[in-house]
Design an enzyme around this catalytic site. Structure first.
Site: not given
Ligand SMILES: O=CC(=O)O
Length: 313
Positions: A279, A232, A261, A175
């Site tokens: 993940h 994500r 997921e 940003r």
């Molecule tokens: O994906 C893992 C976390 O957010 O800790």
């Protein structure tokens, strides 16, 4: 603190569960769903919720517990928590930053290496006996490749530090410009992708960063480019990613996270230029224990009226 009700949303880590059980009156929501009689009977006593990347605190869960004071997530990501609702109701929120940074960055570099040097694919080659019949062929170099990072926060910076050690020039989008000497700032993700051979996604998921990697960004990265996502799943338009990989408009991808997921698009399972992880970016024993300890220290601080260790709100 034994009488304080704490609700854990799903099974996440036995060590955390046992430590919560030893200190609080723990309600395991996988045994007692929100609409069960048992939970309705005990809902008044719950003052804390412990969630994670799989299951956090949405509006329904928050409304179930009228005396909820704090939500602690066993994650750095906050996307499974209804933050505006917590803010509105004066509910504190804590997460587990810092302790997991290095492991996620290691996983990101590991994914890049695995895609470029075809590590998973060559492992399959040996196991299947194919080596007896053929040579494996060549991979692609990691060292010296231009690296682009979306989000130069804690994790993005740790990825950059590692990539620098591999002789990679670093560009980033965030940003605001960070004035980091030696890293080139790109005010647009598209320009960053066009100037990168490997694009890492490591920013937080918000309305603005959802599908930040879209068709245009993927095409800018191009047929020799590699996408690594340790943020994500929703950062990447997965449908576009799958088409680009199938049509060879993208060179490869290393993915630790997915839009839905634990469901992974079936077409990806067939592709050798893709490495898929369930993940697990933070999932080492050391980091998981540090994250669990942080959750507990935050809850104890809250109930002792001491300052929170890692407050979000
Ligand atoms: O994906 C893992 C976390 O957010 O800790």
């Amino acid at each position: 603190m034994e009488s304080i009700g704490v609700a854990m949303t799903t099974q996440m880590f036995t060590y955390l569960e046992q430590n919560l059980e030893g200190r609080f009156n723990l309600f395991k929501l996988w045994n007692h769903p929100l609409d069960s009689d048992f939970l309705q009977l005990n809902a008044q006593s719950v003052r804390a919720v412990v969630g994670c990347t799989k299951s956090g605190a949405d509006a329904r869960l928050i409304d179930t517990f009228p005396n909820l004071e704090i939500v602690a997530t066993f994650s750095v990501g906050l996307d499974k928590i209804d933050l505006p609702k917590c803010l509105e109701k004066g509910i504190r929120v804590v997460n587990t930053p810092d302790v997991l940074t290095d492991d996620v960055a290691d996983a990101a570099i590991g994914l890049a290496m695995a895609v470029l040097r075809r590590i998973s694919e060559s492992d399959r080659f040996v196991r299947s006996g194919s080596w007896m019949k053929n040579d494996f062929g060549l991979g692609t170099r990691f060292n010296g490749k231009s690296v682009g990072i979306i989000g130069l926060g804690r994790i993005g910076s740790a990825i950059a530090k590692r990539a620098v050690a591999f002789g990679c020039p670093i560009g980033y989008f965030s940003r605001t410009e960070k004035h980091h000497r030696g890293y080139k700032y790109f005010p647009s993700v598209l320009d960053l992708a066009a100037n990168s051979q490997i694009l890492f996604v490591s920013c937080t998921l918000t309305e603005e960063t959802k599908h930040i990697v879209n068709r245009e960004v993927i095409d800018a990265l191009g047929p020799n480019g590699i996408l690594i996502n340790v943020g994500r799943g929703a950062h990447v338009n997965e449908t576009e990613l799958v088409s680009a990989l199938l049509e060879r408009r993208l060179g490869g991808a290393g993915l630790d996270v997915f839009e839905n997921e634990p469901h992974v698009p079936e077409q990806l399972l067939e592709l050798n230029n893709v490495v898929l992880l369930p993940h697990v970016g933070t999932d080492t024993i050391e980091t998981s224990i540090a994250m669990a300890d942080l959750v507990i220290r935050n809850l104890e601080a809250h109930f002792r009226n001491e300052p929170l260790i890692t407050p979000v709100i």
